[in-house]
Design a protein around this motif. Structure first.
Motif, mmCIF file in Angstrom:
data_model
loop_
_atom_site.group_PDB
_atom_site.id
_atom_site.type_symbol
_atom_site.label_atom_id
_atom_site.label_comp_id
_atom_site.label_asym_id
_atom_site.label_seq_id
_atom_site.Cartn_x
_atom_site.Cartn_y
_atom_site.Cartn_z
ATOM 1 N N GLY A 98 0.785 -1.305 -0.042
ATOM 2 C CA GLY A 98 0.033 -0.008 -0.094
ATOM 3 C C GLY A 98 0.903 1.266 -0.038
ATOM 4 O O GLY A 98 1.885 1.155 -0.474
ATOM 5 N N GLY A 99 0.164 2.367 0.280
ATOM 6 C CA GLY A 99 0.748 3.603 0.358
ATOM 7 C C GLY A 99 0.637 4.361 -0.923
ATOM 8 O O GLY A 99 -0.262 3.947 -1.786
ATOM 9 N N ARG A 100 0.962 5.542 -1.164
ATOM 10 C CA ARG A 100 0.717 6.528 -2.027
ATOM 11 C C ARG A 100 1.234 5.942 -3.327
ATOM 12 O O ARG A 100 1.995 5.161 -3.565
ATOM 13 N N ASP A 103 4.719 6.567 -4.613
ATOM 14 C CA ASP A 103 5.704 5.898 -3.883
ATOM 15 C C ASP A 103 5.781 4.466 -4.454
ATOM 16 O O ASP A 103 6.763 3.708 -4.457
ATOM 17 N N GLN A 104 4.721 3.824 -4.626
ATOM 18 C CA GLN A 104 4.502 2.399 -5.284
ATOM 19 C C GLN A 104 4.974 2.378 -6.605
ATOM 20 O O GLN A 104 5.890 1.453 -7.087
ATOM 21 N N LEU A 105 4.917 3.365 -7.287
ATOM 22 C CA LEU A 105 5.223 3.433 -8.992
ATOM 23 C C LEU A 105 6.873 3.515 -8.654
ATOM 24 O O LEU A 105 7.527 2.591 -9.670
ATOM 25 N N VAL A 106 7.459 4.141 -8.067
ATOM 26 C CA VAL A 106 8.898 4.334 -7.688
ATOM 27 C C VAL A 106 9.484 2.906 -7.305
ATOM 28 O O VAL A 106 10.420 2.517 -7.940
ATOM 29 N N GLU A 161 -4.608 11.293 -7.191
ATOM 30 C CA GLU A 161 -4.189 11.497 -5.760
ATOM 31 C C GLU A 161 -3.464 12.921 -6.012
ATOM 32 O O GLU A 161 -3.026 13.443 -4.914
ATOM 33 N N GLY A 162 -3.035 13.344 -7.125
ATOM 34 C CA GLY A 162 -2.275 14.650 -7.357
ATOM 35 C C GLY A 162 -0.805 14.577 -7.178
ATOM 36 O O GLY A 162 -0.166 15.777 -7.213
#
Length: 219
Positions: A98-100, A103-106, A161-162
């Motif tokens: 989970g998380g933003r 952050d998951q994409l990175v 999410e912006g």
């Protein structure tokens, strides 16, 4: 004279390995075949590598290889399956944490970058799908598509999410995947940077660009 022992005689050790041990040994040898093949494919190219070359690298006979693999095409597909399977599994772990979305994409980009510096990952990038017959090519494309869809989904979520600027998620995923894939073309194990340094610096360049952003001046 001492009485005979009542203990049963110990059974002699069987010269045959237990089934699970045999399976483990076979899988270890199969993985050794795949690793040797991936190294040679990366060094010489797929078409320039023969089963004899792979057998020579492993110090075994060519017929021995057929106990672990069916053909050179089968070896290439297994190398590709391994690399893409690693990516898929690691991306699943990232998504579950989970998380933003950004952050998951990175984290997923880092997984991708690190794997294409490994033997199997470099094999995916350098050899591609062209040498494979159509049925195996379709399977490879399906595996790649699953990873591409994850990138698109994360980009779309990041826009919502912006944390990511509005853009076409499909094109963004293609650009990100293409930039990271190219690492597998030029990476050298004896280079100046480690895979981790390449991943971190490459991702920073992809996300931040190379153009200086001027701060808005107050009037």
């Amino acid at each position: 004279m001492s009485p005979p022992s009542s203990r049963p005689a110990a059974a002699p050790e069987s010269p045959w390995l237990a089934a699970d041990t045999r399976a483990q040994q076979r899988e270890l040898k199969r993985q050794a075949v795949l690793h040797a093949a991936a190294q040679l494919f990366n060094e010489r190219g797929f078409h320039a590598t023969s089963l004899d070359d792979i057998a020579e690298r492993l110090h075994v006979t060519k017929p021995t290889l057929y106990y672990y693999v069916k053909s050179k095409d089968d070896i290439l597909l297994e190398c590709v399956r391994t690399a893409l399977g690693m990516m898929r599994d690691e991306i699943v772990v990232v998504r579950r944490a989970g998380g933003r979305a950004i952050d998951q994409l990175v984290a997923c980009m880092r997984v991708y970058a690190l794997i294409v510096t490994q033997e199997f990952g470099r094999c995916v990038i350098r050899i591609g799908e062209d040498p494979l017959p159509p049925p195996l090519r379709r399977e490879l494309r399906a595996l790649k598509s699953g990873i591409d869809q994850e990138f698109r989904r994360l980009v779309a979520e990041g826009i919502q999410e912006g944390s990511i600027a509005p853009c076409d998620p499909k094109m963004a995923a293609f650009m990100l995947g293409g930039a990271l894939s190219w690492i597998g073309r030029w990476y050298r194990p004896d280079g100046e940077l480690s895979p981790e340094q390449i991943a971190d610096r490459g991702i920073a360049l992809v996300l931040n660009g190379i153009v200086t952003r001027r701060r808005a001046t107050k009037t």
